[in-house]
Design an enzyme around this catalytic site. Sequence first.
Site, mmCIF file in Angstrom:
data_model
loop_
_atom_site.group_PDB
_atom_site.id
_atom_site.type_symbol
_atom_site.label_atom_id
_atom_site.label_comp_id
_atom_site.label_asym_id
_atom_site.label_seq_id
_atom_site.Cartn_x
_atom_site.Cartn_y
_atom_site.Cartn_z
ATOM 1 N N GLU A 1 11.765 2.430 14.451
ATOM 2 C CA GLU A 1 11.171 3.496 13.967
ATOM 3 C C GLU A 1 9.771 3.119 15.013
ATOM 4 O OE1 GLU A 1 10.380 2.797 9.828
ATOM 5 O OE2 GLU A 1 10.139 0.488 10.251
ATOM 6 N N ARG B 1 -7.226 -20.467 -1.978
ATOM 7 C CA ARG B 1 -6.760 -20.542 -0.754
ATOM 8 C C ARG B 1 -4.721 -21.636 -0.961
ATOM 9 N NH1 ARG B 1 -4.672 -21.775 4.092
ATOM 10 N NH2 ARG B 1 -3.750 -20.220 5.345
ATOM 11 N N LYS C 1 6.556 -2.171 1.749
ATOM 12 C CA LYS C 1 5.491 -1.449 2.683
ATOM 13 C C LYS C 1 3.978 -2.640 2.475
ATOM 14 C CE LYS C 1 3.148 2.995 3.143
ATOM 15 N NZ LYS C 1 3.406 2.743 4.942
ATOM 16 N N TYR D 1 0.691 -0.930 0.099
ATOM 17 C CA TYR D 1 -0.288 -0.040 0.112
ATOM 18 C C TYR D 1 0.472 0.971 0.518
ATOM 19 C CZ TYR D 1 0.642 0.642 5.215
ATOM 20 O OH TYR D 1 1.498 1.345 6.428
ATOM 21 N N ARG E 1 8.530 4.238 -4.237
ATOM 22 C CA ARG E 1 7.786 3.451 -3.172
ATOM 23 C C ARG E 1 7.346 1.658 -3.728
ATOM 24 N NH1 ARG E 1 7.363 4.770 2.696
ATOM 25 N NH2 ARG E 1 5.264 5.317 1.713
ATOM 26 N N LEU F 1 11.196 0.820 7.230
ATOM 27 C CA LEU F 1 10.522 1.016 5.836
ATOM 28 C C LEU F 1 11.100 2.786 5.303
ATOM 29 C CD1 LEU F 1 8.189 0.762 3.926
ATOM 30 C CD2 LEU F 1 7.144 3.054 5.167
#
Length: 284
Positions: free
Chosen positions: A179, A100, A147, A33, A52, A204
Amino acid sequence: MSRTVYVNGDYLPEEEAKISVFDRGFLMADGVYEVTSVLKGKLIDFPGHMARLDRSLGELDLTLPVSHDELLAIHRKLVEANNIVEGLIYMQVTRGAADRDFTFPEDATPSLVLFTQSKALIENPAAARGIKVIAVPDQRWARRDIKTVQLLAPSLAKMEAKRAGKDDAWMIEDGFVTEGTSNNAYIVTRDGRIITRDLSNRILHGITRAAVLACARDAQMQVEERPFTLSEAQDAAEAFITSASGFVMPVVEVDGTTLGDGTPGPVAKRLREIYIAESLKHAI
Ligand code: PMP
């Protein structure tokens, strides 16, 4: 009022915006995301978020179902449809729906979802008073540079902070701060140096981080990109965090220790101002 949400090519009222229960984003957190902020109806640092996004997708062998130009057009259309003057646009790409299985499906079509959140970002009361953080062990996986939507560890850490009556948590690994739960962490030493963790797979690579460090260097501030400990942070003159939604946010307490006089420090306040002014200049 109902928002307009983008789902796989359609602009829908939020009540009608749906994704398959077989989507691997839902079943396996198999997705990435980006969050882009909006100021004065314009997108902040969009090219940085695209760069990114491409990197995250590449690391997971995922493909973006639309071009960057189309993605920009979708962002702009949602800003307009939802009348966003100030706020955020959330964008998520997942591998799509498939029966799945741990191995990737051959034929799944990636899912793309975007929605907006209207929010006061500049006149944020937290920026005026400064936030308080606790320290928690960093329990995330080893590829925090990607991310992904697997956000349970930082979510639990933030809940722990909330239950303790604080605002956020700084995560500690091998004795060093990595972070914040959804932001990059910085301290300012008593002799005025800005210290933030160097880039690696352990954090990140914040888009705001890159922009704020460039602002700091342009303003002749001294920047050191290296790990710092919790006790260094507690001994610092000031501290702050950066993220697309918070910009530069002063930190006034670290794991029970008040920094300085307990109000936002001058470096954080100055960087917040410079960053917002610069972002507005380059907003698209
Ligand atoms: N670190 C983590 C773990 C984050 O989740 C975020 C925001 N998503 C950041 C740092 C800040 O990144 P950015 O400045 O690009 O919002």
